[in-house]
Design a protein around this motif. Structure first.
Motif, PDB file in Angstrom:
ATOM      1  N   HIS A 114       0.826  -1.229   0.000  1.00 20.94           N
ATOM      2  CA  HIS A 114       0.000   0.000   0.000  1.00 20.94           C
ATOM      3  C   HIS A 114       0.849   1.263   0.000  1.00 20.94           C
ATOM      4  O   HIS A 114       0.512   2.268   0.647  1.00 20.94           O
ATOM      5  CB  HIS A 114      -0.925   0.021   1.225  1.00 20.94           C
ATOM      6  CG  HIS A 114      -1.651  -1.265   1.452  1.00 20.94           C
ATOM      7  ND1 HIS A 114      -2.526  -1.797   0.537  1.00 20.94           N
ATOM      8  CD2 HIS A 114      -1.599  -2.154   2.484  1.00 20.94           C
ATOM      9  CE1 HIS A 114      -3.003  -2.948   0.994  1.00 20.94           C
ATOM     10  NE2 HIS A 114      -2.437  -3.198   2.171  1.00 20.94           N
ATOM     11  N   PHE A 132      -2.328   0.097   6.958  1.00 22.94           N
ATOM     12  CA  PHE A 132      -1.503  -0.281   5.803  1.00 22.94           C
ATOM     13  C   PHE A 132      -0.724  -1.574   6.015  1.00 22.94           C
ATOM     14  O   PHE A 132       0.383  -1.741   5.507  1.00 22.94           O
ATOM     15  CB  PHE A 132      -0.561   0.878   5.444  1.00 22.94           C
ATOM     16  CG  PHE A 132      -1.296   2.151   5.124  1.00 22.94           C
ATOM     17  CD1 PHE A 132      -2.132   2.223   4.016  1.00 22.94           C
ATOM     18  CD2 PHE A 132      -1.186   3.267   5.953  1.00 22.94           C
ATOM     19  CE1 PHE A 132      -2.837   3.375   3.726  1.00 22.94           C
ATOM     20  CE2 PHE A 132      -1.883   4.422   5.671  1.00 22.94           C
ATOM     21  CZ  PHE A 132      -2.720   4.483   4.551  1.00 22.94           C
ATOM     22  N   LYS A 271      -7.207   1.981  -1.413  1.00 21.76           N
ATOM     23  CA  LYS A 271      -5.801   1.599  -1.516  1.00 21.76           C
ATOM     24  C   LYS A 271      -5.589   0.300  -2.288  1.00 21.76           C
ATOM     25  O   LYS A 271      -4.455  -0.043  -2.622  1.00 21.76           O
ATOM     26  CB  LYS A 271      -5.165   1.499  -0.130  1.00 21.76           C
ATOM     27  CG  LYS A 271      -5.760   0.409   0.777  1.00 21.76           C
ATOM     28  CD  LYS A 271      -5.016   0.388   2.095  1.00 21.76           C
ATOM     29  CE  LYS A 271      -5.420  -0.783   2.978  1.00 21.76           C
ATOM     30  NZ  LYS A 271      -6.787  -0.728   3.487  1.00 21.76           N
TER      31      LYS A 271
END
Ligand SMILES: NC(=O)C1=CN([C@@H]2O[C@H](COP(=O)(O)OP(=O)(O)OC[C@H]3O[C@@H](n4cnc5c(N)ncnc54)[C@H](O)[C@@H]3O)[C@@H](O)[C@H]2O)C=CC1
Ligand SMILES: O=C(O)CCC(=O)C(=O)O
Length: 526
Positions: A114, A132, A271
């Motif tokens: 990400h 993330f 994302k």
């Protein structure tokens, strides 16, 4: 001096090469109508991916000899339209291979960790470590669709990262795939088993929307797909729907169905989606490579030399070209000669490729022979690009035969043309590595190098005939450079091949055939 138009941004290294032989105009961002308006002035057009070279532009390019695409994909050029007009289309098949492969690998890693969204969040002032959490590629399965130049490099690097590799490419051997550490599998199996799928195929009717609602449904819900090949291989509407519904895990796209990307659902996704503006080839190194590669080819073609990576000259790759170059000249000379001997309209051309030429690699010699055959009719308008099409349009039937068994020469070419005025044949070979020799005319053995102006007679082998012809030519002030008679039996039929210093004056052929014993006479200019 020739003129070259550069209509997309090209590295200066390419412009410098073009400037050695041409006036170069760099005009970026032209609208199609503006390009149509000015293209008629130019001998060559150099582009990247932004300029669309349509049939209309090609037809307006009345002086165009070559279109150079500084990159791999020529799908922004109407290649069939260029071929019909005899315009060579060249590309740079390898100049940006590493750049595109590294972009695909960067996409795989960026999707896994990400990176774009994490970076954006830090830049916004946040410090969010929970949103993330990524995935490792180590021991995951990568499915490579298209194991050509870029796909192979991606596979090689992915292997060193500890990935398991599956590949689908119907045109690649199992051996080649194994060398790259890939297991060659059917597409369905690749879709079912891959954690990452990366596309490295051209866009063709078969590959358009290869990734669609049906194929997306076969993938793992965690699968991530990367397209750094061509827009349109993925159905973007189906992809956006699959991502929204959680049917696959992520996608990274460098190329789009329509570029620049307009309104798209993909822009609104999170994302799990990474989008780049067709940056695969955008490294400094690749741009220098492709600019030099393509500019050199444009320069060569403007100087009358062949291009090494023409996409519309079948079988004429750089290695083949180097090997066949002297034989191409032979084929063209023989084609031109037999066409003039046959006179009238040629309906059938028999081409026999003999000795070392009796392989499929010799296919370009057939094109060269046709180029020679059509030269009298089309002059400079016929070239390696359009010779086959022109022959087909004129209804010339081409019959090829191959015979590996000859003794006297490494390879010989035999051409027989049948037309409205009868049948004639010529055979030729190379002496040493390059010197062209005619070894047979109409079935009579001779051994003469061709010259610009030649006279051939078919006559009866009898005393005095050579002297009579010599005197007749002398009375018309025609100087004979060399002369040879070919016969099968003493005092039977024979052929005389004369090289003369100047074109034969008008009307002299009629006088020659009046000489007792001479049945026919032909003059040719090569
Ligand atoms: N994003 C970018 O900026 C760039 C994109 N490209 C694109 O990447 C793609 C691959 O380029 P290269 O590796 O240089 O080409 P390549 O010609 O070396 O490899 C293409 C491979 O695809 C295979 N293939 C053809 N049809 C197939 C099908 N229906 N299914 C599976 N495999 C098939 C061929 O056998 C070949 O091995 C091209 O579309 C090219 O235009 C290339 C450079 C930069
Ligand atoms: O010129 C570019 O940047 C695009 C490169 C590309 O897509 C290609 O070479 O096929």
């Amino acid at each position: 001096m020739s003129k070259v138009l550069v209509s997309d941004s090209i590295d200066q290294a390419g412009i410098d090469i073009l400037s050695q032989v041409a006036t170069v105009d760099v005009k970026l961002g032209l609208k199609p109508a503006e390009l149509i308006e000015i293209i008629g002035e130019y001998d060559a057009l150099m582009i990247r991916s932004s300029t669309r070279v349509t049939q209309e532009i090609i037809e307006a390019g009345t002086q165009l000899k070559i279109i150079g695409r500084a990159g791999v994909g020529v799908d922004n050029v109407d290649v069939p339209a260029a071929t019909r007009r005899g315009i060579v289309v060249v590309n740079s098949p390898e100049g940006n291979t590493i750049a595109a492969a590294e972009h695909a690998l960067a996409m795989i890693l960026a999707l896994s960790r990400h990176i774009p969204d994490a970076n954006a969040s830090v830049k916004r002032g946040a410090w969010d470590r929970n949103s993330f959490v990524g995935a490792e590629v180590y021991k995951k399965t990568l499915g490579v669709v298209g194991l050509g130049k870029i796909g192979s490099h991606v596979a090689a690097v992915a292997k060193t990262m500890g990935m398991k590799l599956l590949a689908y490419d119907p045109f690649i051997s199992t051996d080649r795939a194994e060398q790259l550490g890939c297991q060659l599998v059917e597409l369905d199996l690749l879709f079912q088993q891959a954690d990452y799928i990366t596309l490295h195929i051209p866009k063709t009717p078969e590959t358009t929307h290869l990734i669609n609602a049906t194929t997306l449904a076969k993938m793992k819900p965690t699968a991530r797909i990367v397209n750094c090949a061509r827009g349109g291989i993925i159905d973007e509407v189906a992809l956006a729907a699959a991502l929204k519904a959680g049917k696959i895990g992520g996608a990274a796209l460098d190329v789009f169905e329509s570029e620049p990307l307009g309104e798209s659902e993909l822009r609104s996704l999170g994302k799990e989606v990474i989008l780049t503006p067709h940056l695969g080839a955008s490294t400094a190194e690749a741009q220098v490579n492709v600019a030099i590669d393509v500019a050199e080819q444009i320069r060569d073609v403007l100087l009358g030399l062949p291009a090494r990576s023409a996409v519309n000259i079948p079988g004429l790759g750089p290695d083949v070209l180097e090997e066949l170059k002297p034989y191409m000249q032979l084929a063209e000379t023989l084609g031109n000669l037999v066409g003039q001997l046959a006179g009238g309209r040629v309906e059938v051309l028999n081409i026999r490729l003999q000795g070392e030429l009796a392989t499929n690699k010799s296919q370009p010699l057939v094109v060269a022979a046709l180029k020679g055959l059509l030269y009298q009719a089309l002059r400079e308008r016929v070239n390696y690009v359009n010779a086959s099409i022109e022959a087909k349009e004129r209804g010339i039937r081409v019959i090829e035969t191959r015979d590996a068994s000859i003794r006297d020469y490494a390879g010989t070419l035999h051409l027989e043309a049948t037309g409205t005025l009868g049948t004639h044949s010529v055979t030729g070979a190379l002496l040493g590595e390059r010197e062209i020799h005619l070894t047979d005319v109409d079935g009579f053995p001779i051994n003469v190098p061709p010259s610009k102006y030649m006279l051939f007679t078919l006559h009866r082998d009898m005393p005095g005939i050579i002297g009579k012809l010599g005197s007749l030519l002398g009375s018309f002030n025609v100087n004979i450079a060399s002369m040879q008679v070919g016969r099968k039996i003493v005092r039977g039929d024979a052929v005389m091949a004369l090289s003369i210093d100047d074109p034969l004056p008008e009307g002299i052929l009629n006088e020659i055939i009046k000489v007792p014993g001479i049945r026919d006479a032909y003059t040719v200019t090569l």
